[in-house]
Design an enzyme around this catalytic site. Structure first.
Site, PDB file in Angstrom:
ATOM      1  N   ASP A  50       0.802  -1.222   0.000  1.00 57.85           N
ATOM      2  CA  ASP A  50       0.000   0.000   0.000  1.00 57.85           C
ATOM      3  C   ASP A  50       0.835   1.271   0.000  1.00 57.85           C
ATOM      4  O   ASP A  50       0.390   2.303  -0.497  1.00 57.85           O
ATOM      5  CB  ASP A  50      -1.009   0.007   1.151  1.00 57.85           C
ATOM      6  CG  ASP A  50      -0.403  -0.368   2.491  1.00 57.85           C
ATOM      7  OD1 ASP A  50       0.829  -0.515   2.587  1.00 57.85           O
ATOM      8  OD2 ASP A  50      -1.178  -0.524   3.454  1.00 57.85           O
ATOM      9  N   ASP A  97       3.561   0.884  13.199  1.00 56.96           N
ATOM     10  CA  ASP A  97       2.772  -0.361  13.232  1.00 56.96           C
ATOM     11  C   ASP A  97       3.405  -1.519  13.988  1.00 56.96           C
ATOM     12  O   ASP A  97       2.687  -2.292  14.615  1.00 56.96           O
ATOM     13  CB  ASP A  97       2.419  -0.831  11.823  1.00 56.96           C
ATOM     14  CG  ASP A  97       1.511   0.143  11.092  1.00 56.96           C
ATOM     15  OD1 ASP A  97       0.767   0.873  11.760  1.00 56.96           O
ATOM     16  OD2 ASP A  97       1.555   0.174   9.854  1.00 56.96           O
TER      17      ASP A  97
END
Length: 763
Positions: free
Chosen positions: A65, A479
């Site tokens: 992404d 993350d």
């Protein structure tokens, strides 16, 4: 600027001529060859798309992404990055919204590139096309943006090549832009004006940020190869649309006219549309939302192309509200055995994701794990995470039936190798998994799922430090928290898992006591502290007893040179200092909340801060600050760094194209600054071991020098520079952090936004 004419129901749009992804570097600045590679993490981000070559056995691609695309060559188990040539000005092209291969030419690959459809990315999307499997690219800029990191990015593929006529491609666009077609192998594109529905679904129509409220658009294109002959346009084409009431359309005349497919399910979005052309079935995996995080219900459907009959074949139907709490995606057909298919519950977060397999066209299904007696489960698989041992996250919030490592989450992409029924791959929010003995499932045996992400590095790097002793590299990552890298070539055994932060925002160590390390991150402030400290070089971490009132996020942090004080500028609260490992905090005066903070690397009582064009200094251990009278400094996007071994030696990098922008140096603790005339723009600066015979540390910067954007090194305090990266190693945006190694001359570490930690040594 662009002329429109109507031709055969298509609005013809003449686009700019195909461009190289990046212009050749100017010769104004000398360069020296460096060998670039990744500090090994293996994975670390979302894999929304997997595409096997239908013509070359063993050839496969994945898209990410924000971190570009990768290729796995036949006979190899390692992925090769194929978009590292994307440069600074085109950073948005590292978000890959879709990927397509020419079914009849194993060398041709196409990317629909663009990260955001809102204002976060100022540039339009592009089609990147390659005739050499991604070794080089040509580009056509589109008249709209693409959203490789937008909601709905796991649906697809939006980009597809006609299997009978490779010069014809279709692209499903977001944001109400409809369906587009190219008839010259992706060089020029035209809107298909006859296509009736650009999509009506947005995750949150009221989102003021332009992120959740964007229309997710036209989301997949599937050809029926039986309806064409070699060299002639395929006649039947199915297209998926993000519209809860009208999610599938079909053309039976080569894209001239389109109709809503009769009898289709409503109330759901078709994430995937996969055709079994042998048995004549179109399969849909649907969800009530666009994903990849959300999705409360969904179904799987089978459409008989010959009769128009729809059959619901959901492993667990949406009507079973007690057991169906997820949407379906990750749909694949075994091309060697077309009656065999697999599908995922992409949004099943607890106790794990779910994968089902059918060998009878979806009439019956078997599940990858089953409940025995709650909370116990039985498993058809064994897990091997030896390639990425940190995936055993040991989540302290794990409940009941959860196990670690997990099968995954956000499992939007799953593909069975079209040449080998025993191999499949599937993407998660953290890595790429797969198996080489999948068919054991069908005989009642156990198959092995292992990490298949070797070569894929897609972490978003927030900060890096390289201490003078201990591990050579410590990281703060988005993350997955961060790592202590004792070896750059070995994957760490575990993340920095204290406090279980998803994202660390900053990290620092004490220059004269480097075993003392402090890290801050975005945490759940109701149950956690957003700061953690280590006294053993990042091997283990301790949360402080308290944190300042009002903290909402990590911000930035600095450790005094002797390790006795931590200065913290958290999100949501004032700059504060502690001299007792966080037992008590004192609010710093004279410095605004939100200021970026660092420490002097020699004088333990000196800290620095910066905000809105003003530099601040504290000489009493961070208790109070005094503003510098220096003017002409940048007001935005500033990063600063102090030089080890030199008291009062500070550098500032940053700015914007519409204001002050460049690199500034102070040798008097920020009382005065000098702007380097040799640097036009700079965004990050750091220091490493000095060259032989030099008296000043090597300086590294992500900058524009001599008209060229790149990574540069200076061995003479910034008087002259040499470019150390090249046009094939640009990595998009590299403005977060660039540092040197204090122990190895010439070594540079660069933080990327989606391509992990890259480092290099002189070749």
């Amino acid at each position: 600027m662009r002329a429109k004419t109507l031709v055969g129901g298509v609005a013809s749009l003449t686009l700019l001529a195909a461009l190289a992804v990046t212009a050749p570097a100017q010769a104004a600045v000398p360069s020296t060859p460096y060998a670039w590679k990744n500090a090994q993490i293996v994975g670390g981000g979302f894999i929304p798309g997997i595409v096997y070559s239908p013509s070359v056995s063993g050839l496969a691609y994945v898209r990410t992404d924000i971190g570009g695309a990768y290729r796995r060559d036949p006979g190899s188990s390692v992925w090769t990055p194929i978009t590292d040539s994307i440069g600074w000005d085109d950073w948005g092209l590292t978000g890959i919204a879709s990927l397509a291969l020419d079914p009849n030419d194993g060398n041709k690959v196409y990317l629909a590139a663009g990260t955001y459809t809102n204002s976060w990315d100022p540039n339009n999307g592009a089609i990147l096309r390659s005739g050499d499997r991604g070794a080089s690219w040509a580009r056509t800029t589109l008249p709209f943006k693409l959203g490789g990191n937008m909601p709905g990015r796991g649906m697809g593929e939006r980009l597809a090549v006609d299997p009978n006529k490779g010069s014809v491609l279709y692209l499903g666009a977001p944001s109400g832009n409809g369906l587009w077609r190219s008839t010259d192998s992706g060089v020029t594109w035209a809107k298909v004006t006859a296509f009736p529905n650009p999509g009506t679904y947005a995750q949150d129509p009221n989102d003021p940020n332009g992120y959740l409220n964007d229309l997710q658009g036209v989301v997949w294109v599937t050809f029926d190869p039986r309806t064409g002959t070699a060299g002639n346009t395929t006649q039947t084409i199915y297209v998926g649309v993000a519209d809860l009431q009208n999610t599938v359309y079909r053309s039976t005349d080569g894209g001239t006219t389109w109709t809503r497919l009769a009898g289709q399910p409503t109330g759901f979005l078709a994430h995937k549309g996969v055709l079994d052309s042998v048995n004549g079935y179109l399969y849909l995996a649907t969800s009530d939302t666009g994903g990849p995080y959300d999705g409360g219900h969904g179904d799987v459907w089978r459409y008989a192309t010959a009769t128009g009959t729809w059959t619901q074949i959901s492993p667990i139907p949406s009507s079973d509200v007690d057991n169906n709490y997820f949407g379906y995606s990750g749909l694949s057909v075994d091309r060697q055995h077309p009656g065999t298919l697999m599908v995922t519950a992409y949004s099943s977060w607890w106790p794990d994701t779910i994968i089902w397999r059918s060998t009878d066209n979806g009439a019956t299904w078997s599940k990858i794990w089953d409940w025995t007696r709650y909370p116990s489960r039985s498993f058809r698989y064994t897990m091997d995470i030896s390639a990425s041992p940190w995936l055993d996250l040991k989540d302290p919030g794990a409940r009941d039936a959860e196990v670690s490592p997990k099968l995954g989450w956000m499992t939007e992409a799953l593909e069975i190798n079209p040449f080998n029924s025993a191999e499949f791959l599937y993407g998660t929010g953290a890595t790429l998994f797969g198996s080489d003995n999948l068919t054991n499932w069908d005989s009642g045996g156990t198959f092995t799922i292992s990490v298949k992400a070797k070569g894929i590095e897609e972490t978003s790097v927030q900060d890096l430090v390289s201490p003078p002793s201990g591990a050579p590299l410590l990281s703060a990552l988005g993350d997955i928290t961060g790592f202590r890298h004792d070896s750059l070539t070995t994957v760490p055994a575990a993340t920095f898992n204290s406090n279980d932060w998803p994202t660390s925002t900053d990290i620092d160590f004490a220059e004269s006591a480097p075993a003392t390390v402090v890290r801050v991150g975005n945490c759940d402030v109701s149950t956690q502290k957003c700061l953690s400290y280590s006294t053993n070089g990042g091997t283990s971490w301790t949360a402080p007893a308290k944190q300042p009132t009002g903290v909402t996020g990590g911000g930035t942090v600095a450790v005094s040179a002797d390790g006795t004080r931590y200065l913290w500028s958290p999100a949501g609260a004032s700059v504060s200092v502690t001299a007792n490992n966080g037992k008590t905090w004192t609010t710093s005066t004279g410095v605004p909340a939100g200021a970026r903070v660092i420490s002097d690397r020699v004088t333990a009582t000196t800290f620095y801060a910066y905000a809105n064009g003003t530099f601040y200094r504290s000489t009493n251990g961070g208790t109070s600050f005094t503003a510098s009278a220096a003017t002409g400094l940048p007001t935005e996007s500033v990063r600063m760094s102090a030089v080890f071994g030199r008291a009062g030696d500070v550098w500032l990098a940053g700015g914007t194209a519409t204001g002050a922008y460049g690199l500034w140096h102070s040798t008097d603790g920020g009382v005065t600054f000098t702007k380097l005339s040799t640097v036009e723009q700079a965004d990050a600066v750091g220091f490493g071991k000095a060259a032989t015979g030099a008296t000043y540390p090597a300086i590294y910067t992500s900058a524009k020098i001599g008209g060229v954007r790149g990574i540069f090194r200076s061995d003479d305090a910034g008087a002259t520079w040499v470019r150390i990266n090249d046009d094939q190693h640009q990595y998009g945006w590299t403005g977060a952090v660039v540092i040197g190694d204090p122990r190895v001359y010439g070594r540079v570490y660069v933080g990327t936004n989606g391509r992990g930690i890259v480092y290099a040594d002189p070749a």
